[in-house]
Design an enzyme around this catalytic site. Structure first.
Site, PDB file in Angstrom:
ATOM      1  N   TYR A 101       0.865  -1.186   0.000  1.00 36.64           N
ATOM      2  CA  TYR A 101       0.000   0.000   0.000  1.00 36.64           C
ATOM      3  C   TYR A 101       0.896   1.228   0.000  1.00 36.64           C
ATOM      4  CZ  TYR A 101      -3.609   3.290   1.706  1.00 36.64           C
ATOM      5  OH  TYR A 101      -4.472   4.348   1.874  1.00 36.64           O
TER       6      TYR A 101
ATOM      7  N   LYS B  35      -1.454  -1.455  -3.927  1.00 31.17           N
ATOM      8  CA  LYS B  35      -2.478  -0.406  -3.934  1.00 31.17           C
ATOM      9  C   LYS B  35      -1.734   0.905  -4.063  1.00 31.17           C
ATOM     10  CE  LYS B  35      -5.838   1.831  -0.840  1.00 31.17           C
ATOM     11  NZ  LYS B  35      -6.418   1.825   0.527  1.00 31.17           N
TER      12      LYS B  35
END
Length: 288
Positions: free
Chosen positions: A136, A164
């Protein structure tokens, strides 16, 4: 190969009137997100789930409960990242024991590691588990970001399967261009979901999908079927919602909006506070 789907909701954590985790509310929210908003996967205890304010015991209970309640209807991705590698390893191993389908690991915040430090952090956590790992990258919150080069190094680790990205489209395109087959890139910003897919992203980890998931799923399917103009029209219609939900610190606006539509999730924990009257009026306007 791990498959989390195209539309992943970064789920809020419901609290009761005393500010405790509300498992009954979590069950109702999960049913709504899976059945009505068409989420393929849910991130549990991510930052949208107010992970910095959740104890390890609360996280463990939520991981366990979410896996059991999902009952195979969607994938459960446990938010186990922090800026302490050893702590993240313990949480990741707990998520694996609870039966999670994968983990989401945020870039370490505040301590500002260099790229080699980032690589070793994620490498160590990935080595501690057999679960699929999603990175992330959110430099606006962590200050430090994972470079394309470091992401591609990490993508060579067998169970690091996705990232992400809340960075530029250049970053998304660079990762897509150099990643091994099967490595997925997800937009971490609703407003960038369709543009990111245009340069090769697989899908989106979304906040707005709490409210417009079924329409976002339609947008994604239109794009994948080549009906790009229709997908773009839906994107433009949703853009005020995408932007408006982040006028307050996340997840203040989306929790208020969910409560307004009758999906009771409680308020936020300090240091976050509920929207003021002006902010609340703007959120209600968005819901129209």
């Amino acid at each position: 190969m791990a498959e989390f789907g195209r539309l992943i909701t970064a789920m809020v954590t419901p609290f009761d009137e005393q500010g405790n985790v509300d498992l009954n509310g979590t069950a109702r929210l999960m049913d709504y997100l899976i059945e009505e908003q068409k989420s393929d996967a849910l991130v549990v205890c991510g930052t949208t789930g107010e992970s910095p304010t959740l104890s390890d015991e609360e996280k463990r209970d939520l991981f366990e409960f979410a896996v059991k309640h999902a009952a195979g209807r969607c994938k459960i991705i446990a938010g186990t990242g922090s800026n302490d590698t050893a702590h993240s390893i313990r949480l990741t191993q707990e998520a694996e024991r609870c039966g999670a389908d994968g983990v989401l690991l945020v870039v370490p915040y505040y301590n500002k590691p260099n790229q080699e430090g980032l690589y070793r952090h994620f490498e160590a956590i990935a080595a501690s588990t057999s679960l699929p790992v999603m990175l992330y990258n959110v430099p606006s919150r962590t200050i430090v970001g994972i470079s394309v080069e470091t992401t591609l190094r990490l993508a060579q680790i067998p169970n690091v399967v996705a990232t992400k990205e809340c960075a530029s489209l250049d970053q998304v395109a660079g990762i897509v261009s150099g990643a091994p087959d099967g490595f997925r890139v997800y937009s971490g910003e609703d407003a960038a979901a369709l543009p990111a897919m245009a340069v090769g992203a697989h899908g989106v980890v979304s906040v707005a999908s709490h409210l417009a998931g079924s329409t976002m799923k339609e947008m994604i399917e239109l794009f994948l079927s080549g009906r790009v103009g229709e997908a773009g029209k839906l994107h433009r219609q949703l853009l005020p919602l995408f932007k408006g939900l982040f006028e307050c610190p996340n997840p203040v606006a989306v929790k208020y909006a969910l409560n307004e539509i009758g999906c009771r999730v409680g308020t936020v924990r300090l240091p976050l506070i509920p929207p003021n009257a002006e902010e609340a009026a703007r959120i209600r306007e968005l819901l129209k």
